[in-house]
Scaffold this motif. Structure first.
Motif, PDB file in Angstrom:
ATOM      1  N   PRO A  20      42.049  35.581  43.742  1.00 21.46           N
ATOM      2  CA  PRO A  20      43.489  35.301  43.656  1.00 21.46           C
ATOM      3  C   PRO A  20      44.107  34.875  44.988  1.00 21.46           C
ATOM      4  O   PRO A  20      44.999  34.029  45.015  1.00 21.46           O
ATOM      5  CB  PRO A  20      44.084  36.625  43.168  1.00 21.46           C
ATOM      6  N   HIS A  21      43.642  35.416  46.097  1.00 19.84           N
ATOM      7  CA  HIS A  21      44.204  35.051  47.398  1.00 19.84           C
ATOM      8  C   HIS A  21      43.711  33.684  47.850  1.00 19.84           C
ATOM      9  O   HIS A  21      44.462  32.916  48.451  1.00 19.84           O
ATOM     10  CB  HIS A  21      43.887  36.129  48.441  1.00 19.84           C
ATOM     11  N   THR A  22      42.473  33.380  47.550  1.00 24.84           N
ATOM     12  CA  THR A  22      41.933  32.053  47.861  1.00 24.84           C
ATOM     13  C   THR A  22      42.686  30.992  47.067  1.00 24.84           C
ATOM     14  O   THR A  22      42.945  29.898  47.566  1.00 24.84           O
ATOM     15  CB  THR A  22      40.427  32.003  47.548  1.00 24.84           C
ATOM     16  N   GLU A  75      45.715  30.848  46.466  1.00 26.23           N
ATOM     17  CA  GLU A  75      46.985  30.555  47.120  1.00 26.23           C
ATOM     18  C   GLU A  75      46.848  29.509  48.231  1.00 26.23           C
ATOM     19  O   GLU A  75      47.829  28.865  48.593  1.00 26.23           O
ATOM     20  CB  GLU A  75      47.588  31.840  47.695  1.00 26.23           C
TER      21      GLU A  75
END
Length: 167
Positions: A69-71, A73
């Motif tokens: 999920p952070h990648t 972004e």
């Protein structure tokens, strides 16, 4: 800055950044083609698709797994290479191919060395090519994975160890 993550034994690409819808569709079925096995006593022709959902992210529309999920972004700021392959069946040979560009040949500059050679570095005070080793030990072929080969030592990876002394 460039960060290259080479995670020998890490999560499978088809569970993180490389969706394989056909493989997922055929999950649990036997592969009908011919397979050459490295370890015949552990061999299986069973196909396994990813257990994770993929969705498109960013303006580029790159599909990433729900595990990142952070990648997702920052996907528009990344270069994701999905085209690498090898015709060799074996970790050692394939790793040498990935790092040195020629299968089964040691002593050549590795991927990181070539990147530093081609792109240079923004800092003259820090090593241009850093290697973060696994606390559990070195990967197959050890330090040859970040060798400068025939290039000057400037292009060799500098190891940052998980315990003291760090460098």
């Amino acid at each position: 800055a460039m960060i290259s993550l080479f995670m020998h034994g890490g999560p499978a690409h088809m569970d993180l950044t490389d969706p394989k819808p056909e493989l997922t569709r055929l999950d649990g079925q036997d592969y009908t083609g011919e397979v050459v096995y490295s370890f015949v006593n552990r061999a299986s022709k069973k196909l396994f698709g990813s257990r994770y959902q993929f969705t498109q992210h960013g303006e580029c529309g790159t599909a990433l797994s729900e595990l990142l999920p952070h990648t997702a972004e920052i996907v528009d700021d990344m270069c994701l290479i999905r085209s690498m392959h090898t015709g060799h069946n074996g970790h050692e040979v394939s790793i040498r191919y990935f790092h040195g560009g020629i299968p089964a040949v040691l002593g050549r500059p590795t991927l990181g060395s070539w990147l530093v050679y081609g792109l240079g570095t923004e800092s003259q005070n820090l090593p241009a090519y850093m290697v973060l080793t696994d606390p559990g030990g070195l990967p197959v072929d050890g330090v040859t994975n970040w060798s400068n080969g025939f290039m000057p030592p400037l292009f060799q990876g500098t190891v940052l160890r998980p315990t003291e002394p760090r460098i």
